[in-house]
Design an enzyme around this catalytic site. Structure first.
Site, PDB file in Angstrom:
ATOM      1  N   GLU A 184      39.281  80.234 -30.989  1.00  0.00           N
ATOM      2  CA  GLU A 184      39.840  81.597 -31.020  1.00  0.00           C
ATOM      3  C   GLU A 184      41.257  81.624 -30.430  1.00  0.00           C
ATOM      4  OE1 GLU A 184      35.847  84.381 -30.960  1.00  0.00           O
ATOM      5  OE2 GLU A 184      36.834  84.018 -29.042  1.00  0.00           O
ATOM      6  N   GLU A 378      31.092  81.314 -35.605  1.00  0.00           N
ATOM      7  CA  GLU A 378      30.450  82.198 -34.634  1.00  0.00           C
ATOM      8  C   GLU A 378      30.113  83.523 -35.308  1.00  0.00           C
ATOM      9  OE1 GLU A 378      32.280  82.958 -30.830  1.00  0.00           O
ATOM     10  OE2 GLU A 378      33.083  80.926 -30.694  1.00  0.00           O
TER      11      GLU A 378
END
Length: 480
Positions: A184, A378
């Protein structure tokens, strides 16, 4: 990957995703160094530290640091992997802790005990035919690098990260084929300490510091791609985005433009990693905000020549934005990313918008933009799970959440999106990255541990365990 016009490709990588700092524990075991996450306590101090307001480079007395023990995956990984294999996992996304390999980050030689731990872990996965998908940096910079160099503010971290990447590529070249550079990466802008180990000093130009650190991470990512392709010619090396479509609140062009800009704030990173250059909108943003990036003369060539093979992304929720001050009063801060409340959608117990169709929209948006394979690394529902009087966890709400998202994922594939796989977040209960809680559970496997670190750590299958097993067994056909 072979095409399947009726559903998921035959080689689709079903599985789950975890991170070293949220699972392993054993935080100073076998020579491991202190990492940034080891300085994140539970409670009211956690979020200010994640934003860059760190008061100490060592754990403080009287504070509880959940990463120090986590769920003790370091000692229990064989038990946990056996459970993943029972569900039929084709892949497991996990991360290597940089500080297990180089305890200080700038050590002359790697820590053999740390290298051996991941050797054993990958061998255990191989025993069950589970493909490791390995993240090099998942929210854990060695604390020594923060204290000595200022972390990613400093160009020195580029070469140190490159050395780390080359070390693990060389060691695990026969065991790992799928890699991700930074988890991320866009989180650097929102939680700069957790994203890049950034600690701000009085009077610093925070925007300048964040984007300079981002540049260093982008160059380091490209150099890792270069090294990976040289050391493991058949490797696939990706980047990873915290994704989620931003909707305009209204058809007002100002709202639409604002939504586009908020999407671009995140796309900026992947544009560089996937296309190999800074986009025009980013250059204008730098000009308008007096951000002057310091670059080496070879940086542009490095970024251009060493782009990623695929785009990994997390998806939990969509967002809504508005330019109307009255509308903005109806905003929620449930996620790291603020959003205007969406009247068409419900939210989780933590205020995260639940938007299955947003996953399809986001996947299409990313594929249209980059035309590279995508990997959903995710996705999941954090919820309070209760063990009933029969010793069971009946998490039908989790099954429903995942069922709706997997259904939309199938639709995205029919839209023409090339998807490598799906690793749902937290297949076993782990420490929450954002809050440090254990009661915010994502797993198919319950772990007996509470927010205060108490509990036996006993593992127990939830109802969703057998449901996900049949999803994988049927290659996504049976999600009921």
């Amino acid at each position: 990957m072979s095409k399947n016009t009726n559903g998921f490709p035959e080689e689709f990588l079903w599985g789950g995703a975890i991170a070293a700092n949220q699972t392993e524990g054993a935080y100073l075991k076998d020579g491991k160094g202190l990492t940034t996450v080891d300085l994140l306590p539970t409670g009211e101090k956690r979020f200010p530290i994640m934003k860059g307001n760190l008061s100490s480079f060592s754990p403080l007395e009287g504070e509880f640091y959940p990463s120090h023990k986590a769920i003790d995956f370091y000692h229990r990984y064989k038990e946990d992997i056996a459970l993943f294999a029972e569900m039929g996992f084709k892949s497991l996304r996990l991360s290597i802790s940089w500080a297990r390999i180089f305890p200080n980050g700038d050590d002359a030689e790697p820590n053999e005990a740390g290298l051996r731990f991941y050797d054993d872990l990958f061998d255990e996965l191989q025993k069950y035919g589970i493909e490791p998908v390995v993240t090099l940096a998942h929210f854990d910079v060695p604390v020594h690098l923060v204290e000595k160099y200022g972390s990613w503010k400093n160009r020195e971290l580029v070469s140190l990260f490159e050395k780390y990447a080359k070390t693990v590529f060389t060691r695990y070249k026969d065991k790992v084929k799928y890699w991700l550079t930074f988890n991320e990466i866009n989180m650097l802008l929102h939680l700069p300490f957790i994203g890049a180990g950034l600690v701000f000093k009085e009077g610093e130009n925070i925007q300048q510091v964040k984007y300079q650190a981002a540049h260093h991470q982008l160059v380091a990512s490209a150099l890792a791609v270069k090294a990976g392709h040289e050391i493991i010619p058949d490797a696939k090396i990706g980047c990873m985005l915290a994704a989620g479509m931003v909707y305009p609140y209204s058809s007002n062009p100002d709202d639409v433009f604002d939504a586009m800009n908020k999407d671009r704030e995140s796309f900026f990173f992947i544009d560089v990693q996937s296309r190999g250059e800074y986009p025009g909108f980013a250059k204008r943003f730098f000009r308008d905000n007096n951000i002057d990036l310091v670059m080496e003369k070879e940086d542009e060539e490095i970024l251009k020549k060493h782009t990623v093979d695929y785009i990994g992304f997390s998806y939990y929720s969509s967002r809504v934005t508005s330019t109307d001050p009255e509308v903005l009063k109806n905003s929620t801060g449930g996620n790291v990313f603020d959003s205007v409340s969406n009247p068409y959608l419900t939210t989780s117990e933590w205020g995260w918008t639940i938007d299955p169709k947003g996953l399809r929209i986001t996947a299409n948006q990313l594929y249209d933009r980059y035309q590279k394979p995508l990997f959903i690394v995710e996705n999941g529902l954090g919820a309070v799970d209760e063990v009933n009087s029969d010793g069971e966890v009946i998490d039908d709400y989790r099954v429903e959440y995942l069922k709706l998202h997997i259904s939309e994922m199938r639709e995205a594939i029919q839209d023409g999106v090339e998807l490598i796989g799906y690793t749902s977040w937290g297949p076993i209960d782990i420490v929450s990255a954002s809050t440090g809680e254990m009661k915010k559970r994502y797993g198919y496997i319950y772990v007996d541990r509470n927010n205060q670190g108490k509990g036996s750590l006993r593992r127990m299958k939830k109802k969703s365990f057998d449901w996900y097993r049949q999803v994988i067994e049927s290659n996504g056909e049976n999600i009921e």
